[in-house]
Design an enzyme around this catalytic site. Structure first.
Site, PDB file in Angstrom:
ATOM      1  N   THR A  17       0.813  -1.221   0.000  1.00 53.01           N
ATOM      2  CA  THR A  17       0.000   0.000   0.000  1.00 53.01           C
ATOM      3  C   THR A  17       0.848   1.274   0.000  1.00 53.01           C
ATOM      4  O   THR A  17       0.339   2.367  -0.157  1.00 53.01           O
ATOM      5  CB  THR A  17      -0.934   0.038   1.228  1.00 53.01           C
ATOM      6  OG1 THR A  17      -0.126  -0.107   2.404  1.00 53.01           O
ATOM      7  CG2 THR A  17      -1.967  -1.069   1.181  1.00 53.01           C
ATOM      8  N   GLY A  18       2.159   1.141   0.178  1.00 53.79           N
ATOM      9  CA  GLY A  18       3.031   2.317   0.176  1.00 53.79           C
ATOM     10  C   GLY A  18       3.278   2.821  -1.241  1.00 53.79           C
ATOM     11  O   GLY A  18       2.872   2.198  -2.222  1.00 53.79           O
ATOM     12  N   ARG A  19       3.973   3.958  -1.339  1.00 52.63           N
ATOM     13  CA  ARG A  19       4.247   4.563  -2.644  1.00 52.63           C
ATOM     14  C   ARG A  19       5.081   3.612  -3.511  1.00 52.63           C
ATOM     15  O   ARG A  19       4.724   3.309  -4.643  1.00 52.63           O
ATOM     16  CB  ARG A  19       4.990   5.885  -2.436  1.00 52.63           C
ATOM     17  CG  ARG A  19       5.195   6.697  -3.686  1.00 52.63           C
ATOM     18  CD  ARG A  19       5.775   8.067  -3.333  1.00 52.63           C
ATOM     19  NE  ARG A  19       6.999   7.953  -2.531  1.00 52.63           N
ATOM     20  CZ  ARG A  19       8.226   7.851  -3.068  1.00 52.63           C
ATOM     21  NH1 ARG A  19       8.397   7.879  -4.354  1.00 52.63           N
ATOM     22  NH2 ARG A  19       9.277   7.740  -2.278  1.00 52.63           N
ATOM     23  N   LYS A  43      -3.919  -2.789   7.116  1.00 49.90           N
ATOM     24  CA  LYS A  43      -4.655  -2.451   5.894  1.00 49.90           C
ATOM     25  C   LYS A  43      -5.268  -3.688   5.248  1.00 49.90           C
ATOM     26  O   LYS A  43      -5.622  -3.684   4.068  1.00 49.90           O
ATOM     27  CB  LYS A  43      -3.711  -1.746   4.909  1.00 49.90           C
ATOM     28  CG  LYS A  43      -3.064  -0.493   5.519  1.00 49.90           C
ATOM     29  CD  LYS A  43      -3.084   0.690   4.588  1.00 49.90           C
ATOM     30  CE  LYS A  43      -2.731   1.953   5.370  1.00 49.90           C
ATOM     31  NZ  LYS A  43      -2.010   2.936   4.594  1.00 49.90           N
ATOM     32  N   GLU A 221      32.642  -5.811  -9.178  1.00 49.41           N
ATOM     33  CA  GLU A 221      33.233  -4.565  -8.679  1.00 49.41           C
ATOM     34  C   GLU A 221      34.331  -4.907  -7.687  1.00 49.41           C
ATOM     35  O   GLU A 221      34.351  -6.008  -7.128  1.00 49.41           O
ATOM     36  CB  GLU A 221      32.163  -3.715  -7.958  1.00 49.41           C
ATOM     37  CG  GLU A 221      31.204  -3.019  -8.893  1.00 49.41           C
ATOM     38  CD  GLU A 221      30.102  -2.264  -8.156  1.00 49.41           C
ATOM     39  OE1 GLU A 221      30.159  -2.160  -6.925  1.00 49.41           O
ATOM     40  OE2 GLU A 221      29.190  -1.771  -8.837  1.00 49.41           O
ATOM     41  N   HIS A 260      43.025  -2.627  10.531  1.00 43.01           N
ATOM     42  CA  HIS A 260      43.652  -3.819   9.968  1.00 43.01           C
ATOM     43  C   HIS A 260      42.652  -4.964   9.837  1.00 43.01           C
ATOM     44  O   HIS A 260      42.883  -5.900   9.093  1.00 43.01           O
ATOM     45  CB  HIS A 260      44.794  -4.270  10.868  1.00 43.01           C
ATOM     46  CG  HIS A 260      45.763  -3.176  11.167  1.00 43.01           C
ATOM     47  ND1 HIS A 260      46.655  -2.714  10.223  1.00 43.01           N
ATOM     48  CD2 HIS A 260      45.971  -2.440  12.276  1.00 43.01           C
ATOM     49  CE1 HIS A 260      47.381  -1.741  10.763  1.00 43.01           C
ATOM     50  NE2 HIS A 260      46.977  -1.551  11.993  1.00 43.01           N
TER      51      HIS A 260
END
Lengths: 304, 401
Positions: A17-19, A43, A221, A260
């Site tokens: 239900t969040g953005r 909710k 990486e 270290h």
């Protein structure tokens, strides 16, 4: 086939239900992911884009069993970083075996607790700080691709598996492979944090066992030992499919070391040169420039 | 987030790890009285041994002359004068050196043996690990490389914490005897407890020492002489006390300025400024500049949701580096809107002006709009060159500088 996600996997979204939850729900539904439920405490009973919302993961689990002929396979965690640990442990304890933990800024300690809990319950997770996983033409979990239309445009189904430590570059790698006529089976962004669920070796083993995948492309990486650990698996003959890799960070300044302890624990691993050497000796093709990945991949899978 | 040694010592003391008496000064005038107070507290007499240490995050203090042994109020004052009125230059500070604002004056202790003790995160096993060695003091990394058996490690279960039997195993393996064992065990348990409760990523005591036997302490005392801590930036939100230890004077000013706008910036030594979206792409961009014979001046990731203002600010930060002789913009917009970047470039041109060559490669979301904005702003962008792809951009900028 493909790995981790396909159109049949039953998926829930924690924080639907969040953005972020709503935006990523739109992407996943639009791309063909089988989103069976969402969870937001308090909710329960609502709906988001036609997906039923429950208070608890256990209720979503029951709903999936009854209405979708099986348990929830994957939970995509899209709650704020400080609530991630609680949400992840709830899902693991409710029996979800694979989590995709999207948020960044999850405390390291929380990630370690999630890992310990997952190990105990035989569960796995991707992330934290991951864009997610997409199997082109099938389904997506997380936010890779941004919107369904762009995801459909960028990624072409095919036989190359992509594993990346960089979110943006997981998409870019697959995009450039696609432009060169090479489709992808699954694209997995393992996440950018130092404590992760699935690491390069884990995902590489999944690709090794996936009949659709013929070769594995890596965006690595500097730092950590995931690339070296993958090289070890190749040396042991556990990963035999061609591996084509780019390791970012050759030009990066050697960090001035504060202590270290890190150096002792990593035992000299983590440098650009060390990663290139380990992978090359294990039989991988390592390219100097990111832009050379598509051509090197073409050569490795044998169509020139 | 890193903290100072004196702050680390306080954390240790609060956690029940014994440390020698010490105090912090900020002015030369306080040196003599503070010296007297510290040596008296430690029962060392008026001419007792003490150490004056500059409080900076950078290493290499000893070699730079910013750690000094003193045996009188006058010597303490001389040491303080030197450290507070000169810049410290070490291998880790760069040639310009840095100002020292605070000094720690700690009581000297006699040392019978030095040990190394640390806790840090092991990414591979996904847990924290206690690391210890009986060959503490200097060059512990050399010990680790040459004599791996001299390093003892003990993994810490994140759900259970360090257990007593684990700490005892380490204490015995380090060769502690008699009452030293329970002292060392208590130190390890307390250290691991504070490590867990404060979201640490590193706690290092180097050296941990044992004092020679005395009548009061026939087995000697186990003490922490130095303390290094760093904290998980993602965990500090739940520790107000740790947040208050942050010292902005220890950070690079440009990096702090960048952080305010949500930019991730690291200054480097080269002359080609870079503005990129995404850390991975930023890294690949630096690599390709180097591959074409250039040297990147910085790492700058504007992220996926940067505003126009942040992009303009990013150029301000890049151009504030006098070494920058050219700028390469590399945007592959998955989430990032190319038009935002383009408007940021045009704004920066109006505000700051680009006298150095500027190579821009835009691709992805809303790229047509982005290119149109650059075309309209062409008047303000006399040095602009567009590039087709990463390699093309690198070639153009390396030729231009």
């Amino acid at each position: 086939m493909a790995i981790i996600i396909d159109e049949n996997k039953r998926v829930i979204i924690q924080g639907i239900t969040g953005r972020e939850g709503q935006a990523r729900c739109r992407l996943m539904l639009g791309y063909g992911t089988n989103v069976v439920a969402g969870c937001t405490p308090g909710k329960g009973g609502q709906e988001v884009q036609g997906v039923p919302v429950f208070d608890k993961v256990a209720e979503a689990m029951e709903h999936a069993q009854i209405n979708h002929a099986g348990p929830v396979d994957i939970s995509v965690v899209l709650v704020p970083a400080k609530f991630v640990k609680g949400a992840a442990i709830e899902a693991i304890k409710a029996g979800v075996k694979l989590l995709v933990i999207v948020p960044d800024r999850v405390p390291l300690w929380d990630a370690m607790e999630i890992a310990a809990c997952a190990d105990k319950h035989g569960a796995q997770f991707v992330g934290p700080n991951t864009l997610g996983v997409i199997s082109p033409g099938k389904a997506v979990v997380g936010m890779i691709g941004g919107r369904a239309e762009s995801a459909k445009q960028w990624f072409k189904p095919g036989s190359v598996g992509v594993i990346s430590r960089s979110g943006g570059m997981s998409s870019s790698t697959a995009y450039y492979l696609g432009q060169a006529g090479i489709g992808t089976s699954t694209i997995c962004h393992v996440g950018g944090d130092s404590v992760l669920g699935l690491r390069f070796p884990d995902v590489a083993l999944m690709f090794q066992n996936d009949p659709q995948t013929q070769a594995i492309v890596i965006f690595g990486e500097i730092g950590g030992s995931m690339e070296e650990d993958l090289a070890d698996l190749m040396q042991q003959g556990k990963v035999t499919k061609p591996v084509i890799a780019y390791i970012g960070g050759k030009a990066a300044k050697e960090g001035t070391r504060f202590s270290h302890a890190g150096a002792i624990i990593e035992g000299g691993k983590g440098t650009h040169a060390g990663k290139v050497k380990a992978l090359t000796e294990a039989g991988a093709t390592v390219v100097d420039s990111f832009g050379d990945l598509p051509a090197a991949t073409k050569r490795a899978i044998g169509h020139f | 987030m890193k903290i100072h040694e004196f702050q680390g010592r306080q954390i240790l003391a609060d956690a029940g790890v014994p440390v020698p008496a010490a105090a912090v000064i900020e002015s030369i005038e306080d040196a003599a009285t503070t010296y007297k107070q510290v040596v008296n507290e430690a029962g060392l007499g008026d001419q007792g041994l003490a150490v004056v240490k500059a409080q900076v995050h950078a290493g290499g203090r000893g070699k730079a002359g910013f750690v000094k042994l003193v045996r009188s109020p006058a010597e303490a004052e001389d040491a303080a004068r030197f450290m507070l009125s000169n810049k410290m230059v070490s291998v880790q500070t760069g040639p310009d050196g840095l100002d020292v604002n605070k000094l720690l004056i700690a009581a000297g202790v006699e040392i019978a043996h030095e040990y190394y003790l640390a806790i840090t995160t092991d990414r591979k096993s996904r847990r924290n690990v206690l690391i210890a060695s009986a060959e503490g003091g200097v060059e512990i990394e050399k010990v680790a490389a040459e004599k791996p058996d001299a390093i003892i490690t003990e993994p810490i279960d994140p759900l259970m914490g360090l257990q007593g039997h684990q700490a005892r195993r380490v204490a015995f393996a380090l060769g502690f005897k008699g009452k030293q064992v329970s002292q060392a065990v208590r130190i390890m348990l307390n250290l691991s407890r504070v490590f867990a409760s404060k979201d640490c990523t590193l706690a290092e005591i180097n050296p941990l020492i044992v004092t020679p036997a005395t009548t009061d302490h026939p087995d000697g005392q186990v003490l922490a002489i130095d303390a290094k801590f760093s904290f998980d930036d993602n965990g500090t939100f739940r520790h107000k006390d740790i947040q208050s230890l942050f010292d902005p004077t220890e950070e690079n000013a440009a990096e702090i300025r960048a952080k305010k706008f949500g930019l991730s910036y690291i200054a480097l030594d080269g002359n080609i400024g870079c503005l990129v979206n995404g850390a991975g792409l930023a890294m690949a961009t630096m690599d390709i500049i180097k591959l074409h014979g250039g040297e990147p001046a910085n790492f700058l990731d504007v992220g996926g949701s940067a505003t126009e203002e942040a992009v303009t600010e990013a150029f301000g930060i890049i151009l504030s580096d006098p070494q920058v002789k050219g700028i390469m913009v590399n945007i592959f917009g998955g989430i990032m809107d190319c038009a935002v970047i383009a408007r940021g470039i045009v704004n920066a041109a109006k505000l700051l002006g680009f006298s150095v060559p500027l190579v821009v490669r835009l691709e992805g979301t809303n790229v047509q709009a982005g290119r149109a904005i650059l075309k309209e702003g062409a008047m303000d962008l006399p040095t602009l060159q567009a590039a087709d792809d990463l390699a093309d951009a690198a070639e153009k900028i390396c030729q231009a500088v």
